[in-house]
Write a protein that holds these residues in place. Structure first.
Motif, mmCIF file in Angstrom:
data_model
loop_
_atom_site.group_PDB
_atom_site.id
_atom_site.type_symbol
_atom_site.label_atom_id
_atom_site.label_comp_id
_atom_site.label_asym_id
_atom_site.label_seq_id
_atom_site.Cartn_x
_atom_site.Cartn_y
_atom_site.Cartn_z
ATOM 1 N N ILE A 75 -12.674 14.049 13.270
ATOM 2 C CA ILE A 75 -11.503 13.508 14.312
ATOM 3 C C ILE A 75 -10.783 12.425 13.510
ATOM 4 N N ASN A 76 -9.476 12.387 13.741
ATOM 5 C CA ASN A 76 -9.039 11.008 13.279
ATOM 6 C C ASN A 76 -8.521 10.140 14.542
ATOM 7 N N SER A 77 -9.518 9.081 14.510
ATOM 8 C CA SER A 77 -9.480 8.153 15.547
ATOM 9 C C SER A 77 -8.894 6.946 15.238
ATOM 10 N N GLN A 78 -7.987 6.649 15.571
ATOM 11 C CA GLN A 78 -6.940 5.439 15.038
ATOM 12 C C GLN A 78 -7.365 4.062 15.975
ATOM 13 N N VAL A 79 -7.678 3.065 15.288
ATOM 14 C CA VAL A 79 -7.960 1.926 16.015
ATOM 15 C C VAL A 79 -6.908 0.826 15.738
ATOM 16 N N SER A 123 0.849 -1.232 -0.030
ATOM 17 C CA SER A 123 -0.018 0.014 0.026
ATOM 18 C C SER A 123 0.852 1.272 -0.020
ATOM 19 N N PRO A 124 0.745 2.020 -0.994
ATOM 20 C CA PRO A 124 1.700 3.351 -1.081
ATOM 21 C C PRO A 124 1.692 3.969 0.303
ATOM 22 N N ARG A 125 2.800 4.527 0.590
ATOM 23 C CA ARG A 125 2.838 5.263 1.869
ATOM 24 C C ARG A 125 2.560 6.779 1.137
ATOM 25 N N MET A 126 1.670 7.391 2.202
ATOM 26 C CA MET A 126 1.161 9.034 2.094
ATOM 27 C C MET A 126 1.410 9.722 3.428
ATOM 28 N N CYS A 127 2.514 10.235 3.211
ATOM 29 C CA CYS A 127 3.091 11.165 4.497
ATOM 30 C C CYS A 127 1.934 11.976 5.137
ATOM 31 N N GLY A 128 1.709 11.511 6.239
ATOM 32 C CA GLY A 128 0.566 12.676 7.006
ATOM 33 C C GLY A 128 -0.742 12.003 7.003
ATOM 34 N N SER A 129 -0.964 10.771 6.165
ATOM 35 C CA SER A 129 -2.124 10.050 6.313
ATOM 36 C C SER A 129 -2.262 9.013 7.362
ATOM 37 N N GLY A 130 -2.090 9.256 8.545
ATOM 38 C CA GLY A 130 -2.236 8.355 9.681
ATOM 39 C C GLY A 130 -1.135 7.220 9.397
ATOM 40 N N GLU A 131 -0.010 7.316 9.039
ATOM 41 C CA GLU A 131 0.739 6.291 8.964
ATOM 42 C C GLU A 131 1.276 5.881 10.155
ATOM 43 N N GLY A 132 1.739 4.616 10.506
ATOM 44 C CA GLY A 132 2.295 4.249 11.514
ATOM 45 C C GLY A 132 3.531 3.297 11.177
ATOM 46 N N PHE A 133 3.755 2.469 12.192
ATOM 47 C CA PHE A 133 5.249 1.520 11.965
ATOM 48 C C PHE A 133 4.746 0.141 12.581
ATOM 49 N N ARG A 134 5.389 -0.908 11.868
ATOM 50 C CA ARG A 134 5.367 -2.122 12.008
ATOM 51 C C ARG A 134 6.551 -2.485 12.772
ATOM 52 N N ASN A 135 6.539 -3.310 13.919
ATOM 53 C CA ASN A 135 7.669 -3.981 14.506
ATOM 54 C C ASN A 135 8.089 -5.219 14.111
ATOM 55 N N PHE A 136 9.484 -5.423 13.792
ATOM 56 C CA PHE A 136 9.843 -6.497 13.179
ATOM 57 C C PHE A 136 11.004 -6.986 14.149
ATOM 58 N N LYS A 137 11.148 -8.179 14.552
ATOM 59 C CA LYS A 137 11.910 -8.666 15.590
ATOM 60 C C LYS A 137 13.109 -9.555 15.169
#
Length: 439
Positions: free
Chosen positions: A431-435, A336-350
């Motif tokens: 509002i931007n409500s992130q679940v 999924s193309p990243r769009m800066c400022g559109s609610g992006e986040g991070f996935r944790n890789f171990k």
């Protein structure tokens, strides 16, 4: 080239018509080493003299282990300018530097120090270090105008360094022999890259073949090659120095690191019972150690039987047909193309090997790493350092591998849809409500 005055050359040759009757470790300005004469360190661990490698007829000035056969050379002075006969002379020149002369009294190698002692002597130490020092003072590494440990070739001994002095610009790195019979510079170098987190990189010419796991200011992420039951690793990463060094846990044991002429890095230890060198570890050791084998955003896992490369979760092959055919060079792209400022986040890789080309920021709280990366549209991943600091990556991620144990935690930027986030619009106001869902 510069010539040593004839009267000094003649005097020194007469002085050493016969071989030394006792082993010595030091020469002064009125002494030389010629022919089969050698310097031997105080405890008879190392020997310095002239040798011809393998089947070669060329002669070099080198250092080797005195009591180990076959002869194992760890340092060579004139690797670029060999002698063609047995006429070489090692002496201290008129300017106070250590010099090597050929049959025409021409200097073919010199310590070439701009700062020389008033009363110079050259000494071979039990560490294998050949030093130029003040004759009236004791052994003090901080006061050597020149030492062979500052100019390693293919071997690192205990107490030597791989890295750099950031203030003086001094670099310590390895260069392979051209072949078993030729100590001139070969194709491979093993050199510290400290533009981000320090990591040691094997290159063939300018092409990267392998890079170690990087480490941080606290020594976290110590590469496998540099931690085992035989040695204590030493890491420096500060304002003045960044380097790797080591010491043997058993002070009487003998081990060394070497970059071979065929392009591998080995930690080798001497076995007193088998009377031979034993390879402790060799790198690269598997296909996942080959640099960037899986392409951008691809991760390598040697424990996967069908294919070692796969795209990171949230990414897909740039060319599925090529990837299925085990041609992974094209790498992967975000699903999924990243769009800066559109609610992006991070996935944790171990349990990951950190990607190449990191950027380190000191004096940052670990809780600030995520916000700093999220607020920079060029930042694609981050990690937390073992001490106060953050590690960031900008641009495509490459040369990643996944370990079955160990490794580090890596946070990679993802589009909101990849993280299971939805955005709900309130009837009264937006509002931007992130679940955040697990995934």
């Amino acid at each position: 080239m510069e010539r040593l005055p004839l009267f000094i050359f003649s005097f020194t040759c007469l002085f050493f018509i016969s071989k030394f009757s006792v082993a010595i470790d030091t020469i002064s300005p009125n002494q030389t080493i010629t022919g089969g004469q050698t310097l031997v360190s105080a405890d008879e661990i190392f020997e310095l003299g002239f040798f011809s490698p393998g089947t070669s007829n060329k002669r070099y000035l080198g250092i080797w282990f005195k009591s180990i056969l076959p002869q194992t050379v760890v340092w060579v002075a004139n690797r670029n300018n060999p002698l063609t006969n047995s006429s070489g002379v090692l002496a201290i020149g008129g300017d106070g530097n250590i010099v090597l002369l050929n049959q025409t009294e021409t200097i073919i190698w010199s310590s070439n120090s701009s700062s020389v002692p008033k009363n110079p002597v050259a000494q071979l130490l039990d560490s294998g270090n050949f030093v130029l020092r003040e004759g009236n003072s004791g052994i003090n590494p901080e006061s050597y105008p020149w030492q062979s440990f500052d100019y390693p070739f293919d071997t690192v001994l205990p107490g030597m360094k791989l890295g750099a002095n950031l203030r003086s610009g001094q670099n310590w790195y390895l260069t392979s022999w051209k072949s078993e019979d030729d100590p001139s510079p070969g194709d491979y170098t093993y050199k510290l890259d400290y533009r981000g987190l320090p990591q040691i990189v094997l290159r063939k010419g300018s092409d990267v073949q392998f890079r170690s796991d990087p480490w941080d200011w606290a020594g976290s992420g110590i590469p496998e090659l540099y931690r085992n039951s035989i040695i204590n690793p030493i890491f420096a990463f500060n304002e003045e120095d960044v380097y790797y060094s080591f010491e043997n846990i058993n002070k009487s044991s003998i081990s060394r690191f070497v970059v071979t002429h065929s392009g591998s890095i080995q930690h080798i230890a001497w076995s007193d019972t088998r009377l031979e060198w034993v390879v402790v570890i060799t790198l690269p050791k598997d296909s996942c150690d080959d640099y960037d084998i899986c392409g951008t955003y691809g991760t390598c896992n040697i424990n996967i039987n069908d294919q070692v490369c796969k795209c990171l979760k949230g990414f897909t092959p740039k060319s599925p047909a090529h990837y299925d055919a085990h041609d992974w060079s094209g790498g992967c792209v975000p699903r999924s193309p990243r769009m800066c400022g559109s609610g992006e986040g991070f996935r944790n890789f171990k349990q990951m090997k950190f990607p190449d080309k990191s950027s380190f920021k000191k004096n940052m709280l670990s809780m600030d790493c995520e916000a700093a990366c999220l607020n920079n549209c060029s930042c694609v991943a981050y990690a937390k350092s073992g001490i106060l600091g953050c590690i960031f990556w900008y641009g495509d991620l490459l040369d990643i591998r996944e370990y079955s144990e160990g490794g580090r935690e890596l946070y990679i930027r993802m589009a909101a849809s990849e993280l299971g986030k939805c955005f709900c619009i309130s009837s009264e106001f937006s509002i931007n409500s992130q679940v955040t869902m697990m995934g």
